[in-house]
Write an enzyme that holds these catalytic residues in place. Sequence first.
Site, PDB file in Angstrom:
ATOM      1  N   HIS A 156       0.867  -1.182   0.000  1.00 17.62           N
ATOM      2  CA  HIS A 156       0.000   0.000   0.000  1.00 17.62           C
ATOM      3  C   HIS A 156       0.902   1.229   0.000  1.00 17.62           C
ATOM      4  O   HIS A 156       1.164   1.828   1.034  1.00 17.62           O
ATOM      5  CB  HIS A 156      -0.945  -0.004   1.206  1.00 17.62           C
ATOM      6  N   TYR A 204      -8.941   8.434 -17.974  1.00 17.58           N
ATOM      7  CA  TYR A 204      -9.645   9.241 -16.971  1.00 17.58           C
ATOM      8  C   TYR A 204      -9.813  10.671 -17.476  1.00 17.58           C
ATOM      9  O   TYR A 204      -8.901  11.227 -18.086  1.00 17.58           O
ATOM     10  CB  TYR A 204      -8.857   9.311 -15.655  1.00 17.58           C
ATOM     11  N   HIS A 232      11.031   0.938 -27.834  1.00 21.75           N
ATOM     12  CA  HIS A 232      11.436  -0.437 -28.128  1.00 21.75           C
ATOM     13  C   HIS A 232      11.686  -0.640 -29.615  1.00 21.75           C
ATOM     14  O   HIS A 232      10.860  -0.280 -30.440  1.00 21.75           O
ATOM     15  CB  HIS A 232      10.370  -1.434 -27.657  1.00 21.75           C
ATOM     16  N   ASP A 278      -4.873   2.159   1.967  1.00 22.04           N
ATOM     17  CA  ASP A 278      -5.211   1.496   3.236  1.00 22.04           C
ATOM     18  C   ASP A 278      -5.755   2.527   4.233  1.00 22.04           C
ATOM     19  O   ASP A 278      -6.738   2.285   4.930  1.00 22.04           O
ATOM     20  CB  ASP A 278      -4.004   0.753   3.808  1.00 22.04           C
ATOM     21  N   GLU A 312      -0.036   8.455  10.716  1.00 23.23           N
ATOM     22  CA  GLU A 312      -1.346   7.952  11.157  1.00 23.23           C
ATOM     23  C   GLU A 312      -2.115   8.969  12.005  1.00 23.23           C
ATOM     24  O   GLU A 312      -3.319   8.808  12.219  1.00 23.23           O
ATOM     25  CB  GLU A 312      -1.174   6.631  11.916  1.00 23.23           C
TER      26      GLU A 312
END
Length: 395
Positions: free
Chosen positions: A99, A299, A242, A104, A372
């Site tokens: 994560h 998007y 490539h 998370d 946190e």
Amino acid sequence: MDFLADATAGEPEMIRTRRAIHQKPELSFHEVATSKLVADRLESLGIKVRRGVGGTGVVGVLKGAKKGRVVGLRADMDALPVEEESDVEFRSKVKGVMHACGHDGHVAMLLGAARILAEHRTELSGTVKFLFQPAEEHGGKGGALPMIEDGAMRDPKVDYVFGLHISDTYNSGEVAVRPGALMAAPDSFKIKILGKGGHGAYPHLTVDPIYIAAQIVIALQGVSGRMMDPVQPFVVSVCSVHSGTKDNIIPDDAALEGTIRTLDKGMRKRAKAKVSEVAASVAKTFGGKAVVSFMEDAYPVTFNDPRATGKAAEVLKKIPGLKVRTADQVMGGEDFSRFLEKAPGTFYFLGTRNEAKGCVHSAHSSKFKMDEDVLKLGAASLALLAAEFAKPKGP
Ligand SMILES: [Zn+2]
Ligand SMILES: [Zn+2]
């Protein structure tokens, strides 16, 4: 209702949840255990749950006691193919998966917000929809669209939608909000260059696709520098080249891959057209052919409804100790843009930069670490936005 106090009370549970998910990260569209954890938790809070929405997505519906509007809150659930090198004790237990983008934490915060709102349901107006989406990290083929197609924004129809992303650009204790375009439309392209192979000693008998590819790489920066409005943000990057097999063989073809980033619909259209034109004409000049293709369904621009965003900023200022800043535009893309096409709302950044704790590494880095302490701020902000915007006349 003091949501920050509620979020602070719920902080230990959010940290436990976040760490549990962190240790068992799951890649895009494989969020089986994570979505089960989410759905079970929502059900335990008395929230009506629909599982398997658009794949591994989960939708929870919480009806307040009073009439009002429908507010969607979204969290993304997927992890990245990164081998974790952070110094936390709850490191990923899955090799090569981490994560590293903070999803998370997003899940833990939205579950924290769900608890707060569920506990206040008797005082709550309207309906809150919890949108836990799979596969944000899946390029243009992310989980938002399948969820929307599976009815996530209908029955009841979502009137406003909000989501956040943790950010190492802003300090812990800050949120960054911006009306209008916030994040770019990320259009990836492929350019196949068709030449004519031969011996490296006799280039005049060939059409060298490597030479053409090199010219195209240079020329595309001319699109950026000479063909686009210089006061509008624009990026074109060729990120993969490539061709060839051996030092003395000129190959038949070459392939380029890259991305263009724009923050405006008109710029986006023009950029795609110019990239195609320049690649084709450069290839033609040197006797070859360039076939340009763009990934379908990339998007869109993440566009925050200006009115809703202005009101959201005022709502967020009510959270004690939270500093509300203006966000800078960024050239990354976000699947949340799909939800914003269906309902007005805001995507905002939650600062998690904390030098003292070593939370300084950028998202997607193997050393990425979240502060946190901000989980409670994120949860309170989501819960408050939902409660205010769900009122019959809004905030
Ligand atoms: Zn990410
Ligand atoms: Zn992310």
